[in-house]
Design an enzyme around this catalytic site. Structure first.
Site, mmCIF file in Angstrom:
data_model
loop_
_atom_site.group_PDB
_atom_site.id
_atom_site.type_symbol
_atom_site.label_atom_id
_atom_site.label_comp_id
_atom_site.label_asym_id
_atom_site.label_seq_id
_atom_site.Cartn_x
_atom_site.Cartn_y
_atom_site.Cartn_z
ATOM 1 N N GLU A 1 -18.830 22.187 -15.175
ATOM 2 C CA GLU A 1 -19.061 20.848 -15.728
ATOM 3 C C GLU A 1 -18.186 19.817 -15.035
ATOM 4 O O GLU A 1 -18.620 18.707 -14.718
ATOM 5 C CB GLU A 1 -18.771 20.830 -17.232
ATOM 6 C CG GLU A 1 -19.821 21.542 -18.048
ATOM 7 C CD GLU A 1 -19.425 21.607 -19.518
ATOM 8 O OE1 GLU A 1 -20.176 21.075 -20.337
ATOM 9 O OE2 GLU A 1 -18.371 22.175 -19.845
ATOM 10 N N SER B 1 0.822 -1.217 0.000
ATOM 11 C CA SER B 1 0.000 0.000 0.000
ATOM 12 C C SER B 1 0.853 1.263 0.000
ATOM 13 O O SER B 1 0.332 2.371 0.020
ATOM 14 C CB SER B 1 -0.934 0.007 1.215
ATOM 15 O OG SER B 1 -0.202 -0.209 2.408
ATOM 16 N N ASN C 1 -2.394 -2.465 13.075
ATOM 17 C CA ASN C 1 -3.847 -2.272 13.005
ATOM 18 C C ASN C 1 -4.313 -1.039 13.782
ATOM 19 O O ASN C 1 -5.102 -0.248 13.285
ATOM 20 C CB ASN C 1 -4.566 -3.521 13.514
ATOM 21 C CG ASN C 1 -4.229 -4.746 12.682
ATOM 22 O OD1 ASN C 1 -3.629 -4.617 11.617
ATOM 23 N ND2 ASN C 1 -4.591 -5.926 13.159
ATOM 24 N N SER D 1 -13.371 25.970 -27.808
ATOM 25 C CA SER D 1 -13.474 24.688 -28.491
ATOM 26 C C SER D 1 -12.347 24.610 -29.506
ATOM 27 O O SER D 1 -11.931 25.625 -30.056
ATOM 28 C CB SER D 1 -14.834 24.599 -29.190
ATOM 29 O OG SER D 1 -14.756 23.737 -30.309
ATOM 30 N N GLN E 1 -7.489 -2.129 4.132
ATOM 31 C CA GLN E 1 -6.456 -1.351 3.430
ATOM 32 C C GLN E 1 -7.081 -0.582 2.251
ATOM 33 O O GLN E 1 -6.537 0.413 1.800
ATOM 34 C CB GLN E 1 -5.348 -2.286 2.930
ATOM 35 C CG GLN E 1 -4.221 -1.579 2.190
ATOM 36 C CD GLN E 1 -2.997 -2.460 2.039
ATOM 37 O OE1 GLN E 1 -2.285 -2.706 3.018
ATOM 38 N NE2 GLN E 1 -2.749 -2.962 0.845
ATOM 39 N N LYS F 1 -17.124 29.327 -29.558
ATOM 40 C CA LYS F 1 -17.550 28.769 -28.272
ATOM 41 C C LYS F 1 -16.754 29.224 -27.080
ATOM 42 O O LYS F 1 -15.570 29.498 -27.138
ATOM 43 C CB LYS F 1 -17.518 27.243 -28.334
ATOM 44 C CG LYS F 1 -18.592 26.715 -29.256
ATOM 45 C CD LYS F 1 -18.991 25.328 -28.920
ATOM 46 C CE LYS F 1 -19.673 25.270 -27.568
ATOM 47 N NZ LYS F 1 -19.974 23.898 -27.219
ATOM 48 N N THR G 1 -39.885 26.409 -10.577
ATOM 49 C CA THR G 1 -40.192 25.071 -10.077
ATOM 50 C C THR G 1 -40.413 24.231 -11.332
ATOM 51 O O THR G 1 -40.928 24.747 -12.329
ATOM 52 C CB THR G 1 -41.457 25.041 -9.179
ATOM 53 O OG1 THR G 1 -42.575 25.448 -9.964
ATOM 54 C CG2 THR G 1 -41.320 25.964 -7.981
ATOM 55 N N HIS G 2 -39.999 22.993 -11.294
ATOM 56 C CA HIS G 2 -40.055 22.127 -12.492
ATOM 57 C C HIS G 2 -39.292 22.740 -13.657
ATOM 58 O O HIS G 2 -39.615 22.484 -14.816
ATOM 59 C CB HIS G 2 -41.514 21.867 -12.922
ATOM 60 C CG HIS G 2 -42.415 21.487 -11.798
ATOM 61 N ND1 HIS G 2 -42.614 20.192 -11.408
ATOM 62 C CD2 HIS G 2 -43.146 22.251 -10.940
ATOM 63 C CE1 HIS G 2 -43.449 20.162 -10.378
ATOM 64 N NE2 HIS G 2 -43.770 21.397 -10.069
ATOM 65 N N LYS H 1 -8.316 3.569 1.949
ATOM 66 C CA LYS H 1 -7.532 4.802 1.837
ATOM 67 C C LYS H 1 -7.661 5.556 0.526
ATOM 68 O O LYS H 1 -7.879 6.767 0.526
ATOM 69 C CB LYS H 1 -6.060 4.488 2.098
ATOM 70 C CG LYS H 1 -5.813 4.171 3.546
ATOM 71 C CD LYS H 1 -4.423 3.654 3.761
ATOM 72 C CE LYS H 1 -4.362 2.823 5.026
ATOM 73 N NZ LYS H 1 -5.284 1.643 4.995
ATOM 74 N N ASN I 1 -16.807 27.608 -23.209
ATOM 75 C CA ASN I 1 -17.438 26.503 -22.491
ATOM 76 C C ASN I 1 -17.294 26.608 -20.974
ATOM 77 O O ASN I 1 -16.243 27.016 -20.477
ATOM 78 C CB ASN I 1 -16.831 25.171 -22.950
ATOM 79 C CG ASN I 1 -17.129 24.893 -24.405
ATOM 80 O OD1 ASN I 1 -18.169 25.293 -24.921
ATOM 81 N ND2 ASN I 1 -16.202 24.237 -25.083
ATOM 82 N N TYR J 1 -9.688 -6.681 12.528
ATOM 83 C CA TYR J 1 -9.027 -6.184 11.327
ATOM 84 C C TYR J 1 -9.027 -7.264 10.245
ATOM 85 O O TYR J 1 -8.789 -8.435 10.512
ATOM 86 C CB TYR J 1 -7.578 -5.767 11.628
ATOM 87 C CG TYR J 1 -6.862 -5.259 10.380
ATOM 88 C CD1 TYR J 1 -6.934 -3.920 10.021
ATOM 89 C CD2 TYR J 1 -6.172 -6.136 9.540
ATOM 90 C CE1 TYR J 1 -6.327 -3.451 8.866
ATOM 91 C CE2 TYR J 1 -5.564 -5.680 8.371
ATOM 92 C CZ TYR J 1 -5.641 -4.342 8.043
ATOM 93 O OH TYR J 1 -5.049 -3.888 6.904
#
Ligand code: ARG
Length: 461
Positions: A292, A25, A112, A279, A324, A285, A157-158, A327, A287, A319
Protein backbone atom coordinates in the site's frame (compact mmCIF):
# COMPACT_ATOMS: atom_id res chain seq x y z
CA UNK A 1 30.56 34.67 3.19
CA UNK A 2 28.20 35.04 6.10
CA UNK A 3 24.91 36.75 5.63
CA UNK A 4 25.47 39.08 8.53
CA UNK A 5 27.82 40.74 6.09
CA UNK A 6 26.66 42.34 2.88
CA UNK A 7 26.41 39.92 -0.04
CA UNK A 8 29.43 41.58 -1.68
CA UNK A 9 31.11 44.97 -1.84
CA UNK A 10 28.43 45.99 -4.30
CA UNK A 11 25.75 45.81 -1.59
CA UNK A 12 25.05 48.40 1.09
CA UNK A 13 23.16 46.31 3.61
CA UNK A 14 22.78 42.69 4.63
CA UNK A 15 20.03 40.30 3.54
CA UNK A 16 16.83 40.30 5.53
CA UNK A 17 17.05 37.19 7.74
CA UNK A 18 13.83 35.72 6.35
CA UNK A 19 15.05 36.31 2.79
CA UNK A 20 18.37 34.68 3.67
CA UNK A 21 16.46 31.61 4.83
CA UNK A 22 14.23 31.70 1.75
CA UNK A 23 17.24 31.95 -0.52
CA UNK A 24 19.31 29.27 1.16
CA UNK A 25 19.56 25.74 -0.17
CA UNK A 26 22.08 24.39 2.32
CA UNK A 27 19.43 22.41 4.21
CA UNK A 28 19.01 20.13 1.21
CA UNK A 29 21.99 20.63 -1.11
CA UNK A 30 24.31 19.40 1.65
CA UNK A 31 23.36 16.05 0.09
CA UNK A 32 25.71 17.02 -2.75
CA UNK A 33 28.73 17.79 -0.61
CA UNK A 34 30.87 14.79 -1.51
CA UNK A 35 30.29 15.48 -5.21
CA UNK A 36 30.99 19.16 -4.68
CA UNK A 37 34.32 18.30 -3.08
CA UNK A 38 35.24 15.85 -5.83
CA UNK A 39 34.24 18.36 -8.50
CA UNK A 40 36.25 21.12 -6.85
CA UNK A 41 39.28 18.87 -6.53
CA UNK A 42 39.12 18.14 -10.26
CA UNK A 43 38.74 21.86 -10.96
CA UNK A 44 41.75 22.71 -8.75
CA UNK A 45 43.87 20.08 -10.47
CA UNK A 46 42.91 21.49 -13.84
CA UNK A 47 43.77 25.04 -12.71
CA UNK A 48 47.24 23.80 -11.76
CA UNK A 49 47.57 21.66 -14.88
CA UNK A 50 46.88 24.63 -17.13
CA UNK A 51 49.13 26.96 -15.12
CA UNK A 52 46.27 29.18 -14.00
CA UNK A 53 47.46 28.54 -10.43
CA UNK A 54 50.76 27.06 -9.29
CA UNK A 55 51.21 23.31 -8.70
CA UNK A 56 51.68 23.98 -4.96
CA UNK A 57 48.47 25.97 -4.80
CA UNK A 58 46.68 23.17 -6.60
CA UNK A 59 47.96 20.64 -4.08
CA UNK A 60 46.94 22.82 -1.14
CA UNK A 61 43.43 23.18 -2.50
CA UNK A 62 43.06 19.46 -3.15
CA UNK A 63 44.34 18.60 0.35
CA UNK A 64 42.12 21.20 2.00
CA UNK A 65 39.08 19.87 0.18
CA UNK A 66 40.02 16.36 1.30
CA UNK A 67 40.17 17.56 4.89
CA UNK A 68 36.66 18.97 4.56
CA UNK A 69 35.53 15.55 3.33
CA UNK A 70 36.94 13.92 6.46
CA UNK A 71 35.44 16.60 8.70
CA UNK A 72 32.08 16.10 7.05
CA UNK A 73 32.21 12.33 7.43
CA UNK A 74 33.13 12.72 11.10
CA UNK A 75 30.21 15.13 11.47
CA UNK A 76 32.57 17.94 12.45
CA UNK A 77 31.59 20.06 9.47
CA UNK A 78 27.93 20.98 9.66
CA UNK A 79 27.34 24.28 7.89
CA UNK A 80 24.21 26.27 8.78
CA UNK A 81 21.89 28.55 6.89
CA UNK A 82 24.38 31.44 6.98
CA UNK A 83 26.40 29.55 4.37
CA UNK A 84 23.54 29.91 1.82
CA UNK A 85 24.49 26.80 -0.12
CA UNK A 86 26.90 23.89 -0.11
CA UNK A 87 29.23 25.60 -2.57
CA UNK A 88 29.72 28.68 -0.39
CA UNK A 89 29.99 26.51 2.72
CA UNK A 90 32.84 24.52 1.21
CA UNK A 91 34.68 27.56 -0.15
CA UNK A 92 34.45 29.32 3.20
CA UNK A 93 35.73 26.32 5.14
CA UNK A 94 38.47 25.76 2.57
CA UNK A 95 39.74 29.29 3.10
CA UNK A 96 39.72 28.76 6.85
CA UNK A 97 41.82 25.63 6.39
CA UNK A 98 44.32 26.65 3.67
CA UNK A 99 44.23 30.44 4.04
CA UNK A 100 44.04 32.91 1.18
CA UNK A 101 44.82 30.34 -1.50
CA UNK A 102 41.35 28.96 -0.77
CA UNK A 103 39.97 32.08 -2.42
CA UNK A 104 41.49 30.88 -5.70
CA UNK A 105 39.37 27.74 -6.01
CA UNK A 106 36.53 29.61 -7.70
CA UNK A 107 38.80 30.98 -10.45
CA UNK A 108 37.34 30.29 -13.90
CA UNK A 109 34.21 28.75 -12.47
CA UNK A 110 30.71 29.76 -11.40
CA UNK A 111 28.28 28.11 -9.01
CA UNK A 112 26.16 27.58 -12.10
CA UNK A 113 28.48 25.11 -13.78
CA UNK A 114 29.50 23.84 -10.34
CA UNK A 115 25.99 22.88 -9.21
CA UNK A 116 25.26 21.30 -12.58
CA UNK A 117 28.38 19.19 -12.20
CA UNK A 118 27.51 18.16 -8.65
CA UNK A 119 23.95 17.18 -9.55
CA UNK A 120 25.10 15.04 -12.46
CA UNK A 121 27.75 13.27 -10.38
CA UNK A 122 25.14 12.60 -7.70
CA UNK A 123 22.59 11.28 -10.16
CA UNK A 124 25.13 9.12 -11.97
CA UNK A 125 25.92 7.38 -8.66
CA UNK A 126 22.30 7.03 -7.67
CA UNK A 127 21.36 5.55 -11.04
CA UNK A 128 24.00 2.87 -10.53
CA UNK A 129 22.55 2.08 -7.12
CA UNK A 130 19.00 1.91 -8.44
CA UNK A 131 20.14 -0.32 -11.27
CA UNK A 132 21.66 -2.79 -8.85
CA UNK A 133 18.53 -2.69 -6.69
CA UNK A 134 16.51 -3.46 -9.81
CA UNK A 135 18.74 -6.45 -10.44
CA UNK A 136 18.07 -7.74 -6.92
CA UNK A 137 14.37 -7.28 -7.39
CA UNK A 138 14.56 -9.18 -10.68
CA UNK A 139 16.57 -11.93 -9.00
CA UNK A 140 13.90 -12.48 -6.35
CA UNK A 141 11.15 -12.51 -8.98
CA UNK A 142 13.11 -15.22 -10.77
CA UNK A 143 13.69 -17.24 -7.61
CA UNK A 144 9.95 -17.38 -7.01
CA UNK A 145 9.09 -17.92 -10.66
CA UNK A 146 11.44 -20.89 -10.91
CA UNK A 147 9.57 -22.61 -8.07
CA UNK A 148 6.18 -21.95 -9.61
CA UNK A 149 6.31 -22.88 -13.27
CA UNK A 150 3.60 -25.48 -12.70
CA UNK A 151 1.60 -23.43 -10.23
CA UNK A 152 -1.39 -22.03 -12.07
CA UNK A 153 -3.10 -18.76 -11.29
CA UNK A 154 -6.20 -17.24 -12.87
CA UNK A 155 -5.25 -14.75 -15.55
CA UNK A 156 -7.50 -11.70 -15.86
CA UNK A 157 -8.63 -9.18 -18.37
CA UNK A 158 -10.93 -6.41 -17.10
CA UNK A 159 -10.27 -8.05 -13.70
CA UNK A 160 -12.54 -10.87 -14.88
CA UNK A 161 -11.23 -14.41 -15.01
CA UNK A 162 -9.95 -14.88 -18.55
CA UNK A 163 -7.51 -17.76 -18.97
CA UNK A 164 -5.31 -19.47 -16.40
CA UNK A 165 -1.56 -18.88 -16.61
CA UNK A 166 1.58 -20.21 -15.04
CA UNK A 167 2.42 -18.19 -11.93
CA UNK A 168 5.98 -18.03 -13.25
CA UNK A 169 4.68 -16.42 -16.43
CA UNK A 170 2.80 -13.84 -14.39
CA UNK A 171 5.90 -12.98 -12.34
CA UNK A 172 8.06 -12.88 -15.44
CA UNK A 173 5.87 -10.09 -16.76
CA UNK A 174 7.18 -7.96 -13.88
CA UNK A 175 10.70 -9.16 -14.58
CA UNK A 176 10.36 -7.76 -18.09
CA UNK A 177 9.07 -4.40 -16.85
CA UNK A 178 12.03 -4.20 -14.48
CA UNK A 179 14.33 -5.13 -17.35
CA UNK A 180 13.09 -2.17 -19.37
CA UNK A 181 13.47 0.05 -16.32
CA UNK A 182 17.05 -1.10 -15.96
CA UNK A 183 17.80 -0.43 -19.61
CA UNK A 184 16.04 2.92 -19.51
CA UNK A 185 18.23 4.05 -16.64
CA UNK A 186 21.25 3.09 -18.72
CA UNK A 187 19.96 5.32 -21.54
CA UNK A 188 19.34 8.20 -19.15
CA UNK A 189 22.79 7.75 -17.70
CA UNK A 190 24.37 8.50 -21.07
CA UNK A 191 22.89 11.98 -21.03
CA UNK A 192 23.50 12.49 -17.31
CA UNK A 193 27.17 11.81 -17.81
CA UNK A 194 28.09 14.98 -19.71
CA UNK A 195 30.18 17.65 -18.02
CA UNK A 196 28.98 21.25 -17.77
CA UNK A 197 32.09 22.20 -15.77
CA UNK A 198 33.87 25.10 -17.40
CA UNK A 199 30.71 26.60 -18.89
CA UNK A 200 31.20 29.31 -16.25
CA UNK A 201 28.27 31.48 -15.30
CA UNK A 202 26.85 31.20 -18.81
CA UNK A 203 29.36 32.27 -21.45
CA UNK A 204 32.53 30.35 -20.74
CA UNK A 205 35.61 31.94 -19.18
CA UNK A 206 38.52 34.18 -20.06
CA UNK A 207 40.98 31.69 -18.54
CA UNK A 208 42.73 29.01 -20.61
CA UNK A 209 40.90 26.15 -18.91
CA UNK A 210 40.85 22.55 -20.12
CA UNK A 211 37.31 21.19 -19.89
CA UNK A 212 38.30 17.79 -21.22
CA UNK A 213 40.80 17.46 -18.40
CA UNK A 214 38.18 17.90 -15.66
CA UNK A 215 35.70 15.75 -17.58
CA UNK A 216 38.26 12.96 -17.69
CA UNK A 217 39.12 13.28 -13.99
CA UNK A 218 35.43 13.07 -13.14
CA UNK A 219 34.75 10.17 -15.53
CA UNK A 220 32.35 12.13 -17.67
CA UNK A 221 31.93 10.73 -21.19
CA UNK A 222 31.79 14.12 -22.85
CA UNK A 223 31.40 17.86 -22.26
CA UNK A 224 28.49 20.16 -23.06
CA UNK A 225 29.11 21.76 -26.44
CA UNK A 226 27.36 25.02 -25.59
CA UNK A 227 27.95 26.93 -22.35
CA UNK A 228 24.46 28.47 -22.15
CA UNK A 229 22.91 25.05 -22.57
CA UNK A 230 25.40 23.46 -20.20
CA UNK A 231 24.50 25.61 -17.20
CA UNK A 232 20.76 25.61 -17.72
CA UNK A 233 19.92 22.15 -19.05
CA UNK A 234 17.91 19.93 -16.72
CA UNK A 235 16.67 17.50 -19.38
CA UNK A 236 18.76 14.84 -17.71
CA UNK A 237 16.84 15.27 -14.45
CA UNK A 238 13.49 15.18 -16.25
CA UNK A 239 14.50 12.03 -18.09
CA UNK A 240 15.52 10.44 -14.83
CA UNK A 241 12.22 11.43 -13.21
CA UNK A 242 10.39 9.81 -16.15
CA UNK A 243 12.38 6.62 -15.66
CA UNK A 244 11.78 6.80 -11.89
CA UNK A 245 8.05 7.31 -12.50
CA UNK A 246 7.91 4.22 -14.69
CA UNK A 247 9.68 2.16 -12.03
CA UNK A 248 7.00 3.31 -9.59
CA UNK A 249 4.25 2.53 -12.12
CA UNK A 250 5.54 -1.01 -12.34
CA UNK A 251 6.04 -1.44 -8.61
CA UNK A 252 2.59 -0.05 -7.92
CA UNK A 253 0.99 -2.53 -10.31
CA UNK A 254 2.64 -5.43 -8.52
CA UNK A 255 1.77 -3.82 -5.18
CA UNK A 256 -1.86 -3.61 -6.20
CA UNK A 257 -1.90 -7.28 -7.18
CA UNK A 258 -0.36 -8.32 -3.87
CA UNK A 259 -3.00 -6.27 -2.06
CA UNK A 260 -5.78 -7.97 -4.03
CA UNK A 261 -4.21 -11.42 -3.69
CA UNK A 262 -3.92 -11.10 0.08
CA UNK A 263 -7.59 -10.14 0.49
CA UNK A 264 -10.19 -12.61 1.68
CA UNK A 265 -11.83 -12.29 -1.74
CA UNK A 266 -8.80 -13.75 -3.54
CA UNK A 267 -6.81 -15.61 -0.85
CA UNK A 268 -3.96 -16.26 -3.32
CA UNK A 269 -1.18 -15.24 -0.92
CA UNK A 270 -0.55 -15.12 2.79
CA UNK A 271 1.41 -12.20 4.18
CA UNK A 272 4.04 -13.24 6.70
CA UNK A 273 4.26 -11.42 10.01
CA UNK A 274 7.61 -9.79 9.17
CA UNK A 275 6.01 -7.71 6.42
CA UNK A 276 2.45 -7.08 7.60
CA UNK A 277 0.90 -5.01 10.35
CA UNK A 278 -2.18 -5.29 12.49
CA UNK A 279 -4.97 -2.91 13.26
CA UNK A 280 -5.12 -0.91 16.47
CA UNK A 281 -8.80 -1.76 16.86
CA UNK A 282 -9.68 -4.84 14.80
CA UNK A 283 -7.78 -7.77 16.29
CA UNK A 284 -8.39 -10.10 13.35
CA UNK A 285 -6.60 -7.87 10.81
CA UNK A 286 -3.35 -8.27 8.97
CA UNK A 287 -2.75 -5.38 6.62
CA UNK A 288 -0.61 -5.17 3.47
CA UNK A 289 1.06 -1.90 4.47
CA UNK A 290 4.18 -2.44 2.37
CA UNK A 291 2.48 -2.68 -1.02
CA UNK A 292 0.00 0.00 0.00
CA UNK A 293 2.82 2.39 0.82
CA UNK A 294 4.58 1.62 -2.45
CA UNK A 295 1.32 2.28 -4.30
CA UNK A 296 0.89 5.50 -2.35
CA UNK A 297 4.45 6.75 -2.75
CA UNK A 298 4.12 6.49 -6.51
CA UNK A 299 2.20 9.77 -6.44
CA UNK A 300 5.03 11.87 -5.09
CA UNK A 301 7.46 10.71 -7.79
CA UNK A 302 4.93 11.62 -10.50
CA UNK A 303 4.52 14.97 -8.74
CA UNK A 304 8.25 15.64 -8.82
CA UNK A 305 8.33 14.90 -12.55
CA UNK A 306 5.49 17.32 -13.13
CA UNK A 307 7.14 19.98 -10.96
CA UNK A 308 10.42 19.71 -12.86
CA UNK A 309 8.67 20.00 -16.22
CA UNK A 310 6.89 23.13 -15.02
CA UNK A 311 10.10 24.63 -13.59
CA UNK A 312 11.75 24.31 -16.99
CA UNK A 313 8.83 25.44 -19.11
CA UNK A 314 9.39 28.91 -20.48
CA UNK A 315 12.63 29.41 -18.55
CA UNK A 316 14.78 31.88 -20.48
CA UNK A 317 18.48 31.17 -20.97
CA UNK A 318 20.60 30.65 -19.06
CA UNK A 319 20.77 29.97 -15.30
CA UNK A 320 17.83 31.22 -13.22
CA UNK A 321 17.38 30.67 -9.53
CA UNK A 322 14.31 28.58 -10.35
CA UNK A 323 16.83 25.84 -11.04
CA UNK A 324 17.63 25.57 -7.35
CA UNK A 325 14.19 23.96 -7.12
CA UNK A 326 15.42 20.93 -9.07
CA UNK A 327 17.04 19.28 -6.09
CA UNK A 328 14.50 18.36 -3.42
CA UNK A 329 12.21 16.55 -5.86
CA UNK A 330 15.14 14.76 -7.43
CA UNK A 331 16.54 13.64 -4.08
CA UNK A 332 13.12 12.59 -2.85
CA UNK A 333 12.46 10.62 -6.02
CA UNK A 334 15.78 8.83 -5.73
CA UNK A 335 15.12 7.99 -2.08
CA UNK A 336 11.54 6.92 -2.76
CA UNK A 337 12.47 4.63 -5.64
CA UNK A 338 15.31 3.05 -3.66
CA UNK A 339 13.20 2.50 -0.54
CA UNK A 340 10.27 1.14 -2.55
CA UNK A 341 12.43 -1.27 -4.51
CA UNK A 342 14.07 -2.47 -1.33
CA UNK A 343 10.75 -2.97 0.46
CA UNK A 344 9.17 -4.83 -2.47
CA UNK A 345 12.23 -7.04 -2.79
CA UNK A 346 12.05 -7.98 0.90
CA UNK A 347 8.30 -8.48 0.66
CA UNK A 348 8.73 -10.90 -2.22
CA UNK A 349 11.72 -12.66 -0.71
CA UNK A 350 10.33 -13.33 2.74
CA UNK A 351 7.00 -11.65 3.26
CA UNK A 352 4.77 -13.52 0.90
CA UNK A 353 3.63 -17.10 0.48
CA UNK A 354 1.56 -18.30 -2.46
CA UNK A 355 -1.33 -20.52 -1.37
CA UNK A 356 -0.88 -23.22 -3.99
CA UNK A 357 -3.85 -25.31 -2.83
CA UNK A 358 -6.16 -22.34 -3.09
CA UNK A 359 -4.70 -21.38 -6.50
CA UNK A 360 -5.29 -24.91 -7.81
CA UNK A 361 -8.92 -24.64 -6.73
CA UNK A 362 -9.25 -21.19 -8.22
CA UNK A 363 -8.24 -22.22 -11.73
CA UNK A 364 -10.63 -25.20 -11.64
CA UNK A 365 -13.75 -23.38 -10.53
CA UNK A 366 -14.61 -21.16 -13.46
CA UNK A 367 -15.13 -20.93 -17.20
CA UNK A 368 -11.64 -19.74 -18.02
CA UNK A 369 -11.25 -22.84 -20.24
CA UNK A 370 -14.05 -21.72 -22.56
CA UNK A 371 -11.62 -20.41 -25.20
CA UNK A 372 -10.06 -23.85 -25.25
CA UNK A 373 -13.36 -25.47 -26.15
CA UNK A 374 -13.71 -23.05 -29.05
CA UNK A 375 -10.08 -23.68 -30.04
CA UNK A 376 -10.77 -27.44 -29.85
CA UNK A 377 -13.52 -27.16 -32.44
CA UNK A 378 -11.60 -24.67 -34.56
CA UNK A 379 -8.65 -27.08 -34.67
CA UNK A 380 -11.13 -29.66 -36.02
CA UNK A 381 -12.27 -27.50 -38.91
CA UNK A 382 -15.16 -25.54 -37.37
CA UNK A 383 -14.76 -21.83 -38.21
CA UNK A 384 -13.67 -20.06 -35.03
CA UNK A 385 -16.60 -17.63 -34.87
CA UNK A 386 -19.08 -20.49 -35.19
CA UNK A 387 -17.27 -22.42 -32.46
CA UNK A 388 -17.21 -19.29 -30.29
CA UNK A 389 -20.99 -18.93 -30.56
CA UNK A 390 -21.59 -22.60 -29.74
CA UNK A 391 -19.44 -22.37 -26.63
CA UNK A 392 -21.14 -19.15 -25.56
CA UNK A 393 -24.39 -21.06 -25.62
CA UNK A 394 -23.05 -23.96 -23.59
CA UNK A 395 -21.55 -21.58 -21.01
CA UNK A 396 -24.95 -19.98 -20.62
CA UNK A 397 -26.80 -23.27 -20.11
CA UNK A 398 -24.06 -24.54 -17.75
CA UNK A 399 -24.27 -21.45 -15.56
CA UNK A 400 -28.05 -21.89 -15.42
CA UNK A 401 -27.59 -25.54 -14.44
CA UNK A 402 -24.91 -24.69 -11.85
CA UNK A 403 -22.32 -26.74 -13.71
CA UNK A 404 -18.81 -26.21 -15.03
CA UNK A 405 -17.69 -27.27 -18.50
CA UNK A 406 -15.80 -30.24 -17.10
CA UNK A 407 -19.10 -31.54 -15.64
CA UNK A 408 -20.78 -31.95 -19.06
CA UNK A 409 -21.27 -35.53 -20.22
CA UNK A 410 -19.74 -36.66 -23.50
CA UNK A 411 -23.26 -37.00 -25.03
CA UNK A 412 -23.95 -33.40 -24.15
CA UNK A 413 -20.76 -32.31 -25.88
CA UNK A 414 -21.59 -34.40 -28.93
CA UNK A 415 -25.14 -33.04 -29.08
CA UNK A 416 -23.56 -29.63 -29.28
CA UNK A 417 -21.21 -30.68 -32.08
CA UNK A 418 -20.24 -34.09 -33.45
CA UNK A 419 -16.55 -33.14 -33.54
CA UNK A 420 -16.30 -33.49 -29.74
CA UNK A 421 -14.60 -36.68 -28.54
CA UNK A 422 -13.45 -38.06 -25.18
CA UNK A 423 -10.22 -36.05 -25.33
CA UNK A 424 -12.23 -32.85 -24.69
CA UNK A 425 -11.84 -33.40 -20.94
CA UNK A 426 -8.07 -33.43 -21.13
CA UNK A 427 -8.14 -30.41 -23.48
CA UNK A 428 -10.01 -28.28 -20.96
CA UNK A 429 -8.13 -29.31 -17.82
CA UNK A 430 -6.36 -26.25 -16.37
CA UNK A 431 -2.94 -27.78 -16.78
CA UNK A 432 -3.51 -28.55 -20.46
CA UNK A 433 -5.11 -25.17 -21.04
CA UNK A 434 -1.89 -23.56 -19.87
CA UNK A 435 0.48 -26.06 -21.50
CA UNK A 436 -1.21 -25.62 -24.88
CA UNK A 437 -0.45 -21.90 -25.09
CA UNK A 438 2.93 -22.62 -26.46
CA UNK A 439 3.25 -19.73 -28.85
CA UNK A 440 6.33 -17.56 -28.48
CA UNK A 441 5.99 -15.47 -25.33
CA UNK A 442 2.92 -17.43 -24.20
CA UNK A 443 2.28 -19.17 -20.91
CA UNK A 444 2.91 -22.75 -22.13
CA UNK A 445 5.40 -24.50 -19.85
CA UNK A 446 7.93 -24.96 -22.64
CA UNK A 447 7.85 -21.22 -23.31
CA UNK A 448 8.02 -20.31 -19.64
CA UNK A 449 11.02 -22.54 -19.06
CA UNK A 450 12.77 -20.91 -22.01
CA UNK A 451 11.89 -17.47 -20.69
CA UNK A 452 13.30 -18.35 -17.27
CA UNK A 453 16.62 -19.41 -18.78
CA UNK A 454 16.81 -16.23 -20.86
CA UNK A 455 15.97 -14.11 -17.80
CA UNK A 456 18.65 -15.76 -15.69
CA UNK A 457 21.19 -15.17 -18.43
CA UNK A 458 20.09 -11.54 -18.70
CA UNK A 459 20.78 -10.68 -15.08
CA UNK A 460 23.96 -12.78 -14.91
CA UNK A 461 25.58 -10.46 -17.48
N1 ARG B 1 22.31 26.99 -4.82
C1 ARG B 1 22.27 27.29 -6.21
C2 ARG B 1 21.41 26.26 -6.96
O1 ARG B 1 21.17 25.26 -6.43
C3 ARG B 1 23.65 27.29 -6.77
C4 ARG B 1 23.78 28.11 -7.98
C5 ARG B 1 23.56 29.54 -7.65
N2 ARG B 1 23.82 30.37 -8.79
C6 ARG B 1 23.44 31.65 -8.82
N3 ARG B 1 23.71 32.30 -9.91
N4 ARG B 1 22.83 32.23 -7.82
O2 ARG B 1 21.02 26.46 -8.08
Amino acid sequence: MTKKETWSQRFESALHPAIARFNASISFDIELIEYDLTGSQAHAKMLAHTGIISPEEGEQLVAGLEQIRQEYRQRKFQPGVDAEDVHFAVERRLTEIVGDVGKKVHTARSRNDQVGTDTRLYLRDQIQQIKSELREFQGVLLDIAEKHVETLIPGYTHLQRAQPVSLAHHLLAYFQMAQRDWERLGDVSRRVNISPLGCGALAGTTFPIDRHYTAKLLNFDDIYANSLDGVSDRDFAIEFLCAASLIMVHLSRLAEEVILWSSEEFRFVTLKDSCATGSSIMPQKKNPDVPELVRGKTGRVFGHLQAMLVIMKGLPLAYNKDLQEDKEGLFDSVNTVKASLEAMTILLREGLEFRTQRLAEAVAEDFSNATDVADYLAARGVPFREAYNLVGKVVKTSIAAGKLLKDLKLEEWQQLHPAFAADIYEAISPRQVVAARNSHGGTGFVQVNKALIAARAEIAQ
